[in-house]
Design a protein around this motif. Structure first.
Motif, short mmCIF file in Angstrom:
data_model
loop_
_atom_site.label_atom_id
_atom_site.label_comp_id
_atom_site.label_asym_id
_atom_site.label_seq_id
_atom_site.Cartn_x
_atom_site.Cartn_y
_atom_site.Cartn_z
N ILE A 122 0.83 -1.20 0.00
CA ILE A 122 0.00 0.00 0.00
C ILE A 122 0.87 1.25 0.00
O ILE A 122 0.64 2.20 -0.75
CB ILE A 122 -0.95 0.00 1.21
N SER A 123 1.89 1.26 0.85
CA SER A 123 2.76 2.43 0.95
C SER A 123 3.44 2.73 -0.37
O SER A 123 3.58 3.90 -0.75
CB SER A 123 3.81 2.19 2.04
N SER A 124 3.83 1.70 -1.11
CA SER A 124 4.53 1.92 -2.37
C SER A 124 3.62 2.51 -3.44
O SER A 124 4.09 3.09 -4.41
CB SER A 124 5.12 0.59 -2.87
N ALA A 125 2.30 2.36 -3.27
CA ALA A 125 1.35 2.91 -4.25
C ALA A 125 1.11 4.39 -4.02
O ALA A 125 0.58 5.07 -4.90
CB ALA A 125 0.03 2.15 -4.18
N ARG A 126 1.48 4.89 -2.87
CA ARG A 126 1.24 6.30 -2.56
C ARG A 126 2.21 7.20 -3.34
O ARG A 126 3.41 7.03 -3.27
CB ARG A 126 1.42 6.56 -1.07
N VAL A 127 1.65 8.15 -4.06
CA VAL A 127 2.45 9.18 -4.71
C VAL A 127 2.42 10.40 -3.81
O VAL A 127 1.35 10.84 -3.39
CB VAL A 127 1.88 9.53 -6.10
N GLU A 128 3.57 10.94 -3.49
CA GLU A 128 3.64 12.07 -2.57
C GLU A 128 4.10 13.33 -3.29
O GLU A 128 5.19 13.36 -3.87
CB GLU A 128 4.60 11.76 -1.41
N ALA A 129 3.27 14.34 -3.27
CA ALA A 129 3.61 15.65 -3.83
C ALA A 129 4.05 16.56 -2.69
O ALA A 129 3.27 16.81 -1.78
CB ALA A 129 2.40 16.25 -4.55
N PRO A 130 5.29 17.05 -2.70
CA PRO A 130 5.77 17.89 -1.61
C PRO A 130 4.89 19.11 -1.34
O PRO A 130 4.70 19.51 -0.19
CB PRO A 130 7.17 18.32 -2.09
N ALA A 131 4.34 19.69 -2.40
CA ALA A 131 3.48 20.87 -2.21
C ALA A 131 2.25 20.52 -1.40
O ALA A 131 1.78 21.32 -0.59
CB ALA A 131 3.08 21.45 -3.57
N CYS A 132 1.71 19.31 -1.60
CA CYS A 132 0.55 18.88 -0.82
C CYS A 132 0.90 18.81 0.66
O CYS A 132 0.08 19.18 1.52
CB CYS A 132 0.07 17.51 -1.29
N GLU A 133 2.08 18.32 0.95
CA GLU A 133 2.51 18.23 2.34
C GLU A 133 2.64 19.61 2.96
O GLU A 133 2.36 19.81 4.14
CB GLU A 133 3.83 17.46 2.43
N ARG A 134 3.07 20.58 2.16
CA ARG A 134 3.23 21.94 2.67
C ARG A 134 1.90 22.64 2.90
O ARG A 134 1.73 23.37 3.88
CB ARG A 134 4.08 22.77 1.70
N ASN A 135 0.96 22.45 1.97
CA ASN A 135 -0.26 23.27 2.05
C ASN A 135 -1.44 22.61 2.73
O ASN A 135 -2.43 23.27 3.03
CB ASN A 135 -0.67 23.78 0.65
N LYS A 136 -1.37 21.29 2.99
CA LYS A 136 -2.53 20.62 3.55
C LYS A 136 -2.90 21.13 4.94
O LYS A 136 -4.09 21.22 5.28
CB LYS A 136 -2.31 19.10 3.59
N GLY A 137 -1.91 21.50 5.74
CA GLY A 137 -2.18 22.03 7.08
C GLY A 137 -2.90 23.36 7.05
O GLY A 137 -3.96 23.53 7.67
N PRO A 138 -2.35 24.36 6.33
CA PRO A 138 -3.03 25.65 6.23
C PRO A 138 -4.42 25.56 5.61
O PRO A 138 -5.34 26.26 6.04
CB PRO A 138 -2.08 26.48 5.35
#
Length: 274
Positions: free
Chosen positions: A63-79
């Motif tokens: 499951i973890s290997s299927a996850r695509v991670e966009a750095p911008a999403c990590e930055r803006n998801k909190g705000p």
């Protein structure tokens, strides 16, 4: 100015209908396979499963290997979540996410609103397995994600016995307006007019916009020029232009309630249906 979704509408819209139907079926099958892996983890953890730790770890790794991670999403998801709490905390019903991309936003937001059921969607079928992987273990996310071309009149939302389109509490869309043809935004606004509950349904659009015909930063102006050089149908739009189009597409029933200033020269536009 950051792109958080890899759903490139211009590419997907070019797919032949027959190819699209095949890809929809394939993506749905892949998503269902991923959900089966999620269910398998829960079985392996149960007393009846009695599987080895290594078996559980292998399933989790898949499951973890299927996850695509966009750095911008990590930055803006909190705000973004901080602002969404102002508008969704006391709501119930369903939220349709348009252009889910990697699935990071939906996975981050859904646990904060347990009374809301989140339905991810995208027109980029390649990302369905990532969306499903990010959503694993989150009970109020509907899986699999659905294929949604905002330009189509019929959206993949269940129709009640009355034959009327399903009414949702909110529609959330991030970083689609500037990296898609204007027709996609027109379709988004028109669809909001069909599917948002009235009164009070919310359309929440996140991304970079111009204000009063001007860019809000030099970096935004440069990025806008870059987008237009890649595809003439892409590019930034003014908040006033989106507001006017919302009124046009919904017979003036979708009103701009707020323009929330966000980090990195982005905005979150809040429309409410009257």
């Amino acid at each position: 100015m950051y792109i958080t979704s890899v759903s490139l509408y211009s590419l997907t819209f070019a797919v032949h209908n027959r190819q699209r139907r095949f890809k929809v079926s394939l993506a749905s099958a892949q998503s269902n396979q991923m959900q089966s892996r999620v269910n398998k983890i829960h079985t392996l953890k149960s007393p009846q499963g009695m599987a080895s730790t290594s078996a559980v770890q292998r399933a989790k790794s898949s499951i973890s290997s299927a996850r695509v991670e966009a750095p911008a999403c990590e930055r803006n998801k909190g705000p973004i979540l901080d602002v969404l709490k102002k508008y969704l905390t006391d709501k119930e019903g369903k939220v349709l996410e348009v252009a889910s991309g990697t699935g990071q936003h939906c996975a981050h937001f859904a646990p904060a609103f347990p009374n809301l059921l989140w339905q991810p969607s995208d027109c980029s079928l390649d990302m369905f397995s990532s969306v499903t992987a990010w959503a694993s273990g989150i009970p109020n996310i509907c899986l699999p994600p659905v294929f949604l071309d905002t330009r189509k009149e019929r959206w993949p939302l269940k129709t009640g016995d009355s034959g009327q389109p399903e009414q949702v509490t909110a529609i959330y869309c991030a970083n689609m307006v500037h990296i898609s043809p204007w027709a996609a935004t027109q379709g988004l606004l028109q669809g909001a007019g069909r599917h948002l509950k009235r009164p009070g349904g919310l359309l929440l659009i996140y991304g970079p916009f111009m204000r009063d015909g001007k860019h809000t930063s030099e970096s935004n102006a440069q990025f806008d020029a870059s987008l237009r050089s890649r595809d003439p149908e892409w590019g930034y739009h003014d908040v006033a232009e989106v507001e006017a189009e919302a009124a046009k597409q919904t017979a003036d029933t979708l009103k701009l309630e707020a323009v929330e200033q966000m980090p990195a020269n982005n905005f979150l536009l809040v429309f409410k249906r009257s």
